[in-house]
Design a protein around this motif. Structure first.
Motif, PDB file in Angstrom:
ATOM      1  N   LYS A  19       0.661  -1.246   0.098  1.00 28.85           N
ATOM      2  CA  LYS A  19       0.099   0.300   0.029  1.00 28.85           C
ATOM      3  C   LYS A  19       0.854   1.340   0.011  1.00 28.85           C
ATOM      4  CE  LYS A  19      -2.473  -1.255   3.530  1.00 28.85           C
ATOM      5  NZ  LYS A  19      -3.541  -1.199   4.467  1.00 28.85           N
ATOM      6  N   HIS A  20       2.028   1.254   0.570  1.00 30.40           N
ATOM      7  CA  HIS A  20       2.991   2.296   0.676  1.00 30.40           C
ATOM      8  C   HIS A  20       3.810   2.640  -0.369  1.00 30.40           C
ATOM      9  CE1 HIS A  20       1.002   2.953   4.576  1.00 30.40           C
ATOM     10  NE2 HIS A  20       1.269   1.839   4.957  1.00 30.40           N
ATOM     11  N   PRO A  22       3.848   3.315  -3.487  1.00 25.71           N
ATOM     12  CA  PRO A  22       3.869   4.556  -4.587  1.00 25.71           C
ATOM     13  C   PRO A  22       4.293   5.714  -3.803  1.00 25.71           C
ATOM     14  CG  PRO A  22       1.680   3.527  -4.729  1.00 25.71           C
ATOM     15  CD  PRO A  22       2.343   2.550  -3.615  1.00 25.71           C
ATOM     16  N   ILE A  23       4.500   5.656  -2.464  1.00 32.12           N
ATOM     17  CA  ILE A  23       5.068   6.958  -1.822  1.00 32.12           C
ATOM     18  C   ILE A  23       6.465   6.706  -1.503  1.00 32.12           C
ATOM     19  CG2 ILE A  23       5.091   8.111   0.602  1.00 32.12           C
ATOM     20  CD1 ILE A  23       1.812   7.558   0.441  1.00 32.12           C
ATOM     21  N   ILE A  24       6.840   5.590  -1.318  1.00 31.95           N
ATOM     22  CA  ILE A  24       8.268   4.917  -0.705  1.00 31.95           C
ATOM     23  C   ILE A  24       9.101   5.128  -1.887  1.00 31.95           C
ATOM     24  CG2 ILE A  24       9.672   3.095   0.145  1.00 31.95           C
ATOM     25  CD1 ILE A  24       7.418   2.332   1.834  1.00 31.95           C
ATOM     26  N   PRO A  26       9.244   7.091  -4.747  1.00 26.33           N
ATOM     27  CA  PRO A  26       9.810   8.370  -5.254  1.00 26.33           C
ATOM     28  C   PRO A  26      10.467   9.040  -4.202  1.00 26.33           C
ATOM     29  CG  PRO A  26       7.437   7.982  -5.789  1.00 26.33           C
ATOM     30  CD  PRO A  26       7.778   6.832  -4.903  1.00 26.33           C
ATOM     31  N   ALA A  27      10.172   8.711  -2.784  1.00 28.57           N
ATOM     32  CA  ALA A  27      11.030   9.399  -1.741  1.00 28.57           C
ATOM     33  C   ALA A  27      12.070   8.797  -1.720  1.00 28.57           C
ATOM     34  CB  ALA A  27      10.224   9.126  -0.484  1.00 28.57           C
TER      35      ALA A  27
END
Length: 44
Positions: A19-20, A22-24, A26-27
């Motif tokens: 679930k995470h 797409p955030i992890i 690019p960061a």
């Protein structure tokens, strides 16, 4: 007659991480680019 619908499905750790993603990703990419740029400026 009481119907108990307590379905205790085990939580999948893989689904919790997916679930995470797409955030992890690019960061992590931004941090990696920043570190590479910092090293390039420091070495120049």
């Amino acid at each position: 007659m009481t119907a108990h619908h307590d379905s205790h499905e085990p939580t999948d750790p893989v689904e919790a991480v997916v679930k995470h993603i797409p955030i992890i990703i690019p960061a992590a990419g931004a941090v990696l680019i920043f570190l590479l740029a910092f090293i390039a400026v420091f070495m120049a």
